[in-house]
Scaffold this motif. Structure first.
Motif, PDB file in Angstrom:
ATOM      1  N   MET A  84       0.830  -1.113  -0.083  1.00 41.43           N
ATOM      2  CA  MET A  84       0.165   0.106  -0.080  1.00 41.43           C
ATOM      3  C   MET A  84       1.086   1.169  -0.009  1.00 41.43           C
ATOM      4  SD  MET A  84      -2.836  -1.035  -0.498  1.00 41.43           S
ATOM      5  CE  MET A  84      -3.826   0.881  -0.310  1.00 41.43           C
ATOM      6  N   THR A  85       1.818   1.265   0.862  1.00 43.59           N
ATOM      7  CA  THR A  85       2.931   2.173   0.699  1.00 43.59           C
ATOM      8  C   THR A  85       3.468   2.450  -0.508  1.00 43.59           C
ATOM      9  OG1 THR A  85       3.485   2.002   2.993  1.00 43.59           O
ATOM     10  CG2 THR A  85       5.063   3.328   1.719  1.00 43.59           C
ATOM     11  N   GLN A  86       3.966   1.516  -1.354  1.00 41.62           N
ATOM     12  CA  GLN A  86       4.337   1.698  -2.830  1.00 41.62           C
ATOM     13  C   GLN A  86       3.181   2.040  -3.501  1.00 41.62           C
ATOM     14  OE1 GLN A  86       6.245  -1.914  -4.126  1.00 41.62           O
ATOM     15  NE2 GLN A  86       7.581  -2.223  -2.287  1.00 41.62           N
ATOM     16  N   ALA A  87       2.095   1.599  -3.557  1.00 43.67           N
ATOM     17  CA  ALA A  87       1.057   2.002  -4.413  1.00 43.67           C
ATOM     18  C   ALA A  87       0.625   3.513  -4.220  1.00 43.67           C
ATOM     19  CB  ALA A  87      -0.196   1.191  -4.093  1.00 43.67           C
ATOM     20  N   LEU A  88       0.895   4.213  -2.760  1.00 40.49           N
ATOM     21  CA  LEU A  88       0.682   5.315  -2.501  1.00 40.49           C
ATOM     22  C   LEU A  88       1.681   6.109  -3.272  1.00 40.49           C
ATOM     23  CD1 LEU A  88      -0.648   7.879  -1.118  1.00 40.49           C
ATOM     24  CD2 LEU A  88       1.027   7.150   0.914  1.00 40.49           C
ATOM     25  N   GLY A  89       3.042   5.827  -3.487  1.00 41.03           N
ATOM     26  CA  GLY A  89       3.972   6.199  -4.233  1.00 41.03           C
ATOM     27  C   GLY A  89       3.677   6.306  -5.660  1.00 41.03           C
ATOM     28  N   GLU A  90       3.257   5.410  -6.248  1.00 40.55           N
ATOM     29  CA  GLU A  90       2.881   5.388  -7.394  1.00 40.55           C
ATOM     30  C   GLU A  90       1.710   6.540  -7.952  1.00 40.55           C
ATOM     31  OE1 GLU A  90       4.230   3.611  -9.997  1.00 40.55           O
ATOM     32  OE2 GLU A  90       5.528   3.219  -8.447  1.00 40.55           O
ATOM     33  N   PHE A  91       0.807   6.647  -6.723  1.00 43.08           N
ATOM     34  CA  PHE A  91      -0.401   7.563  -7.128  1.00 43.08           C
ATOM     35  C   PHE A  91       0.482   9.068  -7.029  1.00 43.08           C
ATOM     36  CE2 PHE A  91      -3.032  10.789  -4.545  1.00 43.08           C
ATOM     37  CZ  PHE A  91      -4.010  10.913  -5.571  1.00 43.08           C
ATOM     38  N   TRP A 108       8.300  17.568 -20.497  1.00 40.51           N
ATOM     39  CA  TRP A 108       7.829  16.247 -20.086  1.00 40.51           C
ATOM     40  C   TRP A 108       9.048  15.471 -19.055  1.00 40.51           C
ATOM     41  CZ3 TRP A 108       4.071  13.418 -18.610  1.00 40.51           C
ATOM     42  CH2 TRP A 108       2.690  13.716 -19.182  1.00 40.51           C
ATOM     43  N   GLY A 109      10.250  15.800 -19.571  1.00 39.35           N
ATOM     44  CA  GLY A 109      11.446  15.227 -19.137  1.00 39.35           C
ATOM     45  C   GLY A 109      11.578  15.608 -17.780  1.00 39.35           C
ATOM     46  N   LEU A 110      11.421  16.769 -17.447  1.00 39.73           N
ATOM     47  CA  LEU A 110      11.484  17.070 -16.080  1.00 39.73           C
ATOM     48  C   LEU A 110      10.463  16.984 -15.308  1.00 39.73           C
ATOM     49  CD1 LEU A 110      12.640  20.665 -16.902  1.00 39.73           C
ATOM     50  CD2 LEU A 110      14.046  19.247 -15.668  1.00 39.73           C
ATOM     51  N   ALA A 111       9.172  16.629 -15.789  1.00 36.56           N
ATOM     52  CA  ALA A 111       7.953  16.045 -15.217  1.00 36.56           C
ATOM     53  C   ALA A 111       8.287  14.565 -14.768  1.00 36.56           C
ATOM     54  CB  ALA A 111       6.723  16.307 -16.073  1.00 36.56           C
ATOM     55  N   VAL A 112       8.847  13.847 -15.457  1.00 37.63           N
ATOM     56  CA  VAL A 112       9.198  12.484 -15.131  1.00 37.63           C
ATOM     57  C   VAL A 112      10.035  12.748 -14.095  1.00 37.63           C
ATOM     58  CG1 VAL A 112       9.858  10.321 -15.964  1.00 37.63           C
ATOM     59  CG2 VAL A 112       8.299  11.650 -17.312  1.00 37.63           C
ATOM     60  N   THR A 113      11.341  13.297 -14.401  1.00 34.95           N
ATOM     61  CA  THR A 113      12.274  13.223 -13.297  1.00 34.95           C
ATOM     62  C   THR A 113      11.751  13.634 -11.815  1.00 34.95           C
ATOM     63  OG1 THR A 113      14.051  13.962 -14.752  1.00 34.95           O
ATOM     64  CG2 THR A 113      14.368  14.482 -12.413  1.00 34.95           C
ATOM     65  N   LEU A 114      10.861  14.816 -11.795  1.00 33.72           N
ATOM     66  CA  LEU A 114      10.253  15.026 -10.519  1.00 33.72           C
ATOM     67  C   LEU A 114       9.149  13.897  -9.736  1.00 33.72           C
ATOM     68  CD1 LEU A 114      10.192  19.166 -11.233  1.00 33.72           C
ATOM     69  CD2 LEU A 114      11.820  17.618  -9.801  1.00 33.72           C
ATOM     70  N   GLY A 115       8.520  13.602 -10.779  1.00 33.59           N
ATOM     71  CA  GLY A 115       7.733  12.554 -10.416  1.00 33.59           C
ATOM     72  C   GLY A 115       8.361  11.194  -9.850  1.00 33.59           C
ATOM     73  N   VAL A 116       9.387  11.086 -10.374  1.00 31.05           N
ATOM     74  CA  VAL A 116      10.227   9.631 -10.082  1.00 31.05           C
ATOM     75  C   VAL A 116      10.837  10.176  -8.614  1.00 31.05           C
ATOM     76  CG1 VAL A 116      12.294   8.331 -10.154  1.00 31.05           C
ATOM     77  CG2 VAL A 116      10.678   8.801 -12.216  1.00 31.05           C
ATOM     78  N   TYR A 117      11.475  11.312  -8.468  1.00 32.92           N
ATOM     79  CA  TYR A 117      11.903  11.803  -7.237  1.00 32.92           C
ATOM     80  C   TYR A 117      10.781  11.843  -5.878  1.00 32.92           C
ATOM     81  CZ  TYR A 117      16.415  13.350  -8.226  1.00 32.92           C
ATOM     82  OH  TYR A 117      17.843  13.296  -8.556  1.00 32.92           O
ATOM     83  N   SER A 118       9.634  12.251  -6.534  1.00 33.87           N
ATOM     84  CA  SER A 118       8.597  12.326  -5.463  1.00 33.87           C
ATOM     85  C   SER A 118       7.884  10.938  -4.869  1.00 33.87           C
ATOM     86  CB  SER A 118       7.337  13.116  -5.962  1.00 33.87           C
ATOM     87  OG  SER A 118       6.738  12.432  -7.153  1.00 33.87           O
ATOM     88  N   ALA A 119       8.353  10.001  -5.840  1.00 30.37           N
ATOM     89  CA  ALA A 119       7.686   8.532  -5.569  1.00 30.37           C
ATOM     90  C   ALA A 119       8.909   7.665  -4.965  1.00 30.37           C
ATOM     91  CB  ALA A 119       6.924   7.879  -6.568  1.00 30.37           C
ATOM     92  N   GLY A 120       9.966   8.033  -5.448  1.00 31.61           N
ATOM     93  CA  GLY A 120      10.838   7.133  -5.377  1.00 31.61           C
ATOM     94  C   GLY A 120      11.261   6.525  -3.870  1.00 31.61           C
ATOM     95  N   TYR A 121      11.025   7.377  -2.854  1.00 31.92           N
ATOM     96  CA  TYR A 121      10.976   7.130  -1.581  1.00 31.92           C
ATOM     97  C   TYR A 121      10.182   6.149  -0.786  1.00 31.92           C
ATOM     98  CZ  TYR A 121       7.729  10.429   0.183  1.00 31.92           C
ATOM     99  OH  TYR A 121       6.488  11.165   0.445  1.00 31.92           O
ATOM    100  N   VAL A 159       0.414  -5.814  -9.559  1.00 34.10           N
ATOM    101  CA  VAL A 159       0.048  -5.055 -10.813  1.00 34.10           C
ATOM    102  C   VAL A 159      -1.014  -4.371 -10.856  1.00 34.10           C
ATOM    103  CG1 VAL A 159      -0.377  -5.475 -13.305  1.00 34.10           C
ATOM    104  CG2 VAL A 159       1.514  -6.669 -12.313  1.00 34.10           C
ATOM    105  N   VAL A 160      -2.187  -4.896 -10.195  1.00 35.98           N
ATOM    106  CA  VAL A 160      -3.516  -4.200 -10.191  1.00 35.98           C
ATOM    107  C   VAL A 160      -3.508  -3.056  -9.332  1.00 35.98           C
ATOM    108  CG1 VAL A 160      -6.038  -4.403  -9.746  1.00 35.98           C
ATOM    109  CG2 VAL A 160      -4.805  -6.097 -11.047  1.00 35.98           C
ATOM    110  N   PRO A 161      -2.934  -3.134  -8.125  1.00 38.76           N
ATOM    111  CA  PRO A 161      -2.758  -2.098  -7.156  1.00 38.76           C
ATOM    112  C   PRO A 161      -2.150  -0.682  -7.695  1.00 38.76           C
ATOM    113  CG  PRO A 161      -2.607  -4.068  -5.965  1.00 38.76           C
ATOM    114  CD  PRO A 161      -2.462  -4.236  -7.392  1.00 38.76           C
ATOM    115  N   PHE A 162      -1.038  -1.172  -8.282  1.00 37.07           N
ATOM    116  CA  PHE A 162      -0.196   0.006  -8.948  1.00 37.07           C
ATOM    117  C   PHE A 162      -0.705   0.456 -10.002  1.00 37.07           C
ATOM    118  CE2 PHE A 162       4.635  -0.412  -8.090  1.00 37.07           C
ATOM    119  CZ  PHE A 162       4.499  -0.614  -6.661  1.00 37.07           C
TER     120      PHE A 162
END
Length: 234
Positions: free
Chosen positions: A2-9, A45-58, A83-86
């Motif tokens: 659930m914590t990982q799924a929250l990161g995906e969200f 978009w490149g920066l958006a993905v970078t910051l999205g990954v930083y915001s979820a990676g922890y 897979v489904v929760p993600f």
């Protein structure tokens, strides 16, 4: 999980908010960024993905993309049970990110008379509508994405720099392969905002182009799985 799924969200929300946000800034009438062009969109978009990954990676692996999640499950580096929760988390984050773009640019929708430009701030569309060619474009772009993401896991990265590499990868795909379809290469990034376009009371909007919508979903899923399988052959 659930914590990982929250990161995906969270990560997918940030990705779409900033990614669709740059497209809105470039496309909508009376925006200060109007007509900044493809370079601004690809870099944004490149920066958006970078910051999205930083915001979820922890919180987790920061896939932020159902095609990545499914591809990693196909080759056994991610459990099928996740897979489904993600994917649910990614879709919800993408929808909310798109809704926030709508609110951010609220006065500009009514000023924009181009329905295609309005839809383009939410979802992708082909420059030339040829379903097989469009499908190939989305599959190839996602194949490159997944193959390179797996290659990154084998390299020796300085701690904390991996998201920058991912952002550079997205920028490169946008510059080199994105001109054909707008490079969704991510089912959640396209379908979540397309659903938002369909249900939100956006001034001046037209059709959500559901006839095309399967391509940026199925193409990335197929291409991502092929990219992962090809990587296992090395």
């Amino acid at each position: 999980m659930m914590t990982q799924a929250l990161g995906e969200f969270i990560g997918t929300l940030v990705l779409v908010l900033l990614g669709d946000g740059v497209v809105a800034g470039v496309s909508l009438a009376r925006s200060k960024a109007k007509d900044a062009g493809w370079i601004a969109i690809a870099l944004g978009w490149g920066l958006a993905v970078t910051l999205g990954v930083y915001s979820a990676g922890y919180l987790g692996p920061a896939h932020l993309n159902p095609a990545v999640t499914v591809a990693f499950a196909v080759i056994g580096v991610f459990p099928w049970s996740g897979v489904v929760p993600f994917i649910v988390a990614q879709m919800l984050g993408a929808f909310l990110g798109a809704a926030l773009v709508w609110l951010q640019y609220y006065p500009h929708w009514a000023e924009t008379k181009d329905e295609a430009a309005i839809l383009g701030t939410f979802a992708t569309g082909p420059a030339i509508r040829r379903p097989l060619a469009n499908f190939f474009s989305e599959a190839l772009g996602t194949l490159v994405l997944v193959f390179m993401l797996l290659a990154f896991t084998k390299g020796k990265w300085t701690d904390g720099l991996n998201p920058i590499g991912v952002g550079a990868l997205i920028t490169a795909i946008g510059f080199s392969l994105g001109g054909t379809t707008g490079y969704a290469i991510n089912p959640a990034r396209d379908l979540g905002p397309r659903l938002a376009h369909a249900v939100l009371p956006i001034a001046g909007k037209g059709d959500s182009d559901w006839g095309y919508a399967w391509i940026p979903v199925v193409g990335p899923l197929v291409g991502g799985a092929i990219g992962a399988l090809l990587f296992t052959l090395i």
